[in-house]
Design an enzyme around this catalytic site. Structure first.
Site, PDB file in Angstrom:
ATOM      1  N   THR A  13       0.840  -1.435  -0.067  1.00 20.86           N
ATOM      2  CA  THR A  13       0.176  -0.021   0.210  1.00 20.86           C
ATOM      3  C   THR A  13       0.869   1.277   0.117  1.00 20.86           C
ATOM      4  OG1 THR A  13      -0.250   0.082   2.534  1.00 20.86           O
ATOM      5  CG2 THR A  13      -2.011  -1.328   1.158  1.00 20.86           C
ATOM      6  N   GLY A  14       0.341   2.389  -0.693  1.00 21.75           N
ATOM      7  CA  GLY A  14       1.063   3.733  -0.605  1.00 21.75           C
ATOM      8  C   GLY A  14       2.307   3.453  -1.492  1.00 21.75           C
ATOM      9  N   SER A  15       2.439   2.990  -2.554  1.00 25.73           N
ATOM     10  CA  SER A  15       3.768   2.351  -3.190  1.00 25.73           C
ATOM     11  C   SER A  15       4.090   3.189  -4.385  1.00 25.73           C
ATOM     12  CB  SER A  15       3.754   0.736  -3.345  1.00 25.73           C
ATOM     13  OG  SER A  15       2.687   0.536  -3.900  1.00 25.73           O
ATOM     14  N   THR A  16       3.608   4.409  -4.423  1.00 23.75           N
ATOM     15  CA  THR A  16       3.904   5.202  -5.945  1.00 23.75           C
ATOM     16  C   THR A  16       5.045   5.773  -5.772  1.00 23.75           C
ATOM     17  OG1 THR A  16       2.690   7.049  -5.162  1.00 23.75           O
ATOM     18  CG2 THR A  16       1.353   5.213  -6.584  1.00 23.75           C
ATOM     19  N   GLY A  18       8.736   6.637  -2.554  1.00 26.00           N
ATOM     20  CA  GLY A  18       9.136   6.435  -1.173  1.00 26.00           C
ATOM     21  C   GLY A  18       9.590   5.132  -0.744  1.00 26.00           C
ATOM     22  N   GLY A  20       7.487   2.565   0.156  1.00 26.37           N
ATOM     23  CA  GLY A  20       6.626   1.642  -0.400  1.00 26.37           C
ATOM     24  C   GLY A  20       7.178   1.350  -1.890  1.00 26.37           C
ATOM     25  N   SER A 141       7.213   2.734  12.840  1.00 27.12           N
ATOM     26  CA  SER A 141       8.372   3.875  12.710  1.00 27.12           C
ATOM     27  C   SER A 141       9.020   3.684  14.221  1.00 27.12           C
ATOM     28  CB  SER A 141       7.769   5.135  12.729  1.00 27.12           C
ATOM     29  OG  SER A 141       8.688   6.352  13.075  1.00 27.12           O
ATOM     30  N   TYR A 154       1.121  11.470  15.322  1.00 24.69           N
ATOM     31  CA  TYR A 154       1.743  10.619  14.226  1.00 24.69           C
ATOM     32  C   TYR A 154       2.296   9.463  15.240  1.00 24.69           C
ATOM     33  CZ  TYR A 154       5.298   8.654  11.166  1.00 24.69           C
ATOM     34  OH  TYR A 154       6.061   7.412  10.495  1.00 24.69           O
TER      35      TYR A 154
HETATM   36  P1  NAD Z   1       5.994   9.100   1.198  1.00 26.46           P
HETATM   37  O1  NAD Z   1       5.232  10.415   1.662  1.00 26.46           O
HETATM   38  O2  NAD Z   1       7.089   9.248   0.725  1.00 26.46           O
HETATM   39  O3  NAD Z   1       4.933   8.248   0.338  1.00 26.46           O
HETATM   40  C1  NAD Z   1       3.685   7.803   0.683  1.00 26.46           C
HETATM   41  C2  NAD Z   1       2.929   6.883  -0.108  1.00 26.46           C
HETATM   42  O4  NAD Z   1       1.822   6.700   0.284  1.00 26.46           O
HETATM   43  C3  NAD Z   1       2.904   7.486  -1.589  1.00 26.46           C
HETATM   44  O5  NAD Z   1       2.929   6.551  -2.582  1.00 26.46           O
HETATM   45  C4  NAD Z   1       1.360   8.228  -1.480  1.00 26.46           C
HETATM   46  O6  NAD Z   1       0.835   8.313  -2.562  1.00 26.46           O
HETATM   47  C5  NAD Z   1       0.753   7.041  -0.632  1.00 26.46           C
HETATM   48  N1  NAD Z   1      -0.726   7.543   0.042  1.00 26.46           N
HETATM   49  C6  NAD Z   1      -0.680   8.667   0.764  1.00 26.46           C
HETATM   50  N2  NAD Z   1      -1.866   8.832   1.337  1.00 26.46           N
HETATM   51  C7  NAD Z   1      -2.553   7.700   0.735  1.00 26.46           C
HETATM   52  C8  NAD Z   1      -4.073   7.195   0.781  1.00 26.46           C
HETATM   53  N3  NAD Z   1      -4.782   7.947   1.504  1.00 26.46           N
HETATM   54  N4  NAD Z   1      -4.452   6.116   0.187  1.00 26.46           N
HETATM   55  C9  NAD Z   1      -3.215   5.395  -0.557  1.00 26.46           C
HETATM   56  N5  NAD Z   1      -1.947   5.966  -0.645  1.00 26.46           N
HETATM   57  C10 NAD Z   1      -1.861   7.129  -0.010  1.00 26.46           C
HETATM   58  O7  NAD Z   1       5.990   8.250   2.539  1.00 26.46           O
HETATM   59  P2  NAD Z   1       7.399   7.520   2.973  1.00 26.46           P
HETATM   60  O8  NAD Z   1       8.183   8.302   3.800  1.00 26.46           O
HETATM   61  O9  NAD Z   1       7.908   6.560   2.054  1.00 26.46           O
HETATM   62  O10 NAD Z   1       6.704   6.519   4.503  1.00 26.46           O
HETATM   63  C11 NAD Z   1       6.017   5.280   4.001  1.00 26.46           C
HETATM   64  C12 NAD Z   1       5.711   4.849   5.531  1.00 26.46           C
HETATM   65  O11 NAD Z   1       6.883   4.394   6.120  1.00 26.46           O
HETATM   66  C13 NAD Z   1       4.877   5.338   6.409  1.00 26.46           C
HETATM   67  O12 NAD Z   1       3.798   4.545   6.866  1.00 26.46           O
HETATM   68  C14 NAD Z   1       5.586   6.285   7.244  1.00 26.46           C
HETATM   69  O13 NAD Z   1       4.854   6.575   8.316  1.00 26.46           O
HETATM   70  C15 NAD Z   1       6.541   5.017   7.423  1.00 26.46           C
HETATM   71  N6  NAD Z   1       8.104   5.953   8.042  1.00 26.46           N
HETATM   72  C16 NAD Z   1       8.843   6.706   7.094  1.00 26.46           C
HETATM   73  C17 NAD Z   1       9.715   7.190   7.697  1.00 26.46           C
HETATM   74  C18 NAD Z   1      10.593   8.226   6.725  1.00 26.46           C
HETATM   75  O14 NAD Z   1      11.356   8.979   7.646  1.00 26.46           O
HETATM   76  N7  NAD Z   1      10.352   8.477   5.600  1.00 26.46           N
HETATM   77  C19 NAD Z   1      10.316   6.942   8.859  1.00 26.46           C
HETATM   78  C20 NAD Z   1       9.419   6.014   9.738  1.00 26.46           C
HETATM   79  C21 NAD Z   1       8.523   5.640   9.169  1.00 26.46           C
END
Ligand code: NAD
Length: 264
Positions: A13-16, A18, A20, A141, A154
Site C-alpha cells: 500500500t502507498g507504493s507509488t 518512497g 513503499g 516507525s 503521528y
Molecule cells: P511518502 O510520503 O514518501 O509516500 C507515501 C505513499 O503513500 C505515496 O505513494 C502516497 O501516494 C501514498 N498515500 C498517501 N496517502 C494515501 C492514501 N490515503 N491512500 C493510498 N495511498 C496513499 O512516505 P514514506 O516516507 O515513504 O513513508 C512510508 C511509510 O513509512 C509510512 O507509513 C511512514 O509513516 C513510514 N515511515 C517513514 C519514515 C521516513 O522517514 N520516511 C520513517 C519511519 C516510518
C-alpha cells in the site's frame, strides 16, 4: 540466501513513491507478482512503468484507491482478492504542535495510518491462513517508541500499529502466516524530501546533507548519524516477506540506525 517469491503475489500500500515504492521494486526483483497502490491513477501508472523498466519480466499491476476510507480499502480488496503478502506501508506524517491538531486531523491520521492496515489485514489474513502461508507487514516507525514531541498524533498511530501487529501475530498462531512490524528511522523518501524542502532551499544542502542535519538536530541518539535510504528499509521488508523469514513473527524490527537507545 536467494529470495525467490515467484509463486507469490504481494500488495504494497502507498507504493507509488518512497519506502513503499522501494519495497514494491525489491519484491518485484524476487520474482513476486506485485500490486502497487496510491491515490491517483497517474501516479500508479508511473510506478508500474518504473518497476517494469527496472526489472525485466516484472509482473506488476496497480490499483488506485484512497486507503484513508473504508470504501477505498473495500475497492482495493475487490480488485486484489487474495494476495499472499500484504505490506501495510501507507502512512502520512508532518510536524504540528499538539495544541494545533484538531479532532479531524487525529481521526485522519488514525484512518490512514492504522485503519488501512486493520481493514486490509482483516480482509486477507484468514485466506492466507487457509492457504497455509502468508506475510503481513506493518511499516511503523521508531516514532512508535520514541514519541516525537513535534508530532504526537503521528507517534500515537505508529504505536497503535505495533499493538495490532503483535496482537494479530498471536491471533494467527500456527497458521503459517507471520505478522511483523518494521520501525524505520528518518528515511529519505519523497515525503521526507517534502518535509525538508524549505530547509534545503534555505541552506542549499543536498537531500542527504539536510537529512543528516535533521538527524543530528532532532534524533541525536542515531548511531549512523544520517537518514537511511529507502532501499535500506526495503531490504529488511523483502527479507521479512520471504519464505526464509518463517521463524520471525510478532516482532518489531528496527531499521532506525540505532537511534532507539536500547540493547534489545
Ligand atoms: P511518502 O510520503 O514518501 O509516500 C507515501 C505513499 O503513500 C505515496 O505513494 C502516497 O501516494 C501514498 N498515500 C498517501 N496517502 C494515501 C492514501 N490515503 N491512500 C493510498 N495511498 C496513499 O512516505 P514514506 O516516507 O515513504 O513513508 C512510508 C511509510 O513509512 C509510512 O507509513 C511512514 O509513516 C513510514 N515511515 C517513514 C519514515 C521516513 O522517514 N520516511 C520513517 C519511519 C516510518
Amino acid at each position: 540466501m536467494k529470495i525467490d517469491l515467484s509463486d507469490k503475489t504481494a500488495l504494497v500500500t502507498g507504493s507509488t513513491v518512497g519506502i513503499g515504492y522501494a519495497i514494491a521494486l525489491g519484491l518485484a526483483r524476487t520474482g513476486a507478482t506485485v500490486v502497487v497502490n496510491g491515490r491517483k491513477q497517474e501516479a500508479v501508472d508511473k510506478a508500474v512503468k518504473a518497476i517494469e523498466d527496472a526489472v525485466p519480466g516484472a509482473r506488476v499491476t496497480g490499483v488506485p484507491a484512497d486507503l484513508g476510507t473504508g470504501e477505498g480499502a473495500a475497492a482495493l480488496v475487490a480488485a486484489v482478492p487474495a494476495p499472499d503478502i500484504l505490506v501495510n506501508n501507507v502512512g502520512i506524517f508532518g510536524p504540528k504542535d499538539f495544541f494545533e491538531v484538531p479532532d479531524e486531523e487525529w481521526a485522519r491520521f488514525f484512518e490512514v495510518n492504522v485503519m488501512s492496515g486493520v481493514r486490509l489485514s482483516r480482509a486477507y489474513a484468514l485466506g492466507m491462513a487457509e492457504r497455509g502461508w502468508g506475510r503481513i507487514l506493518f511499516i511503523a516507525s521508531e516514532s512508535a517508541l520514541n514519541i516525537p514531541v513535534e508530532m504526537i498524533h503521528y507517534g500515537f498511530t505508529k504505536t497503535a500499529q505495533l499493538a495490532v501487529s503483535r496482537g494479530l501475530a498471536k491471533r494467527l498462531a500456527g497458521t503459517g502466516v507471520t505478522v511483523n512490524a518494521i520501525l524505520p528511522g528518518p528515511t529519505l523518501s519523497e515525503g521526507v524530501a517534502d518535509m525538508l524542502k524549505d530547509e534545503i532551499a534555505r541552506t542549499g544542502q543536498s537531500l542527504e546533507e539536510a537529512g543528516a542535519a535533521f538527524v543530528k538536530a532532532h534524533r541525536p541518539s542515531s548511531i549512523i548519524q544520517r537518514a537511511a535510504s529507502v532501499e535500506e528499509v526495503a531490504n529488511m521488508a523483502v527479507y521479512v516477506c520471504s519464505k526464509e523469514a518463517s521463524a520471525t513473527t510478532g516482532s518489531a524490527l528496527r531499521v532506525d540506525g540505532g537511534l532507539v537507545d536500547t540493547i534489545a
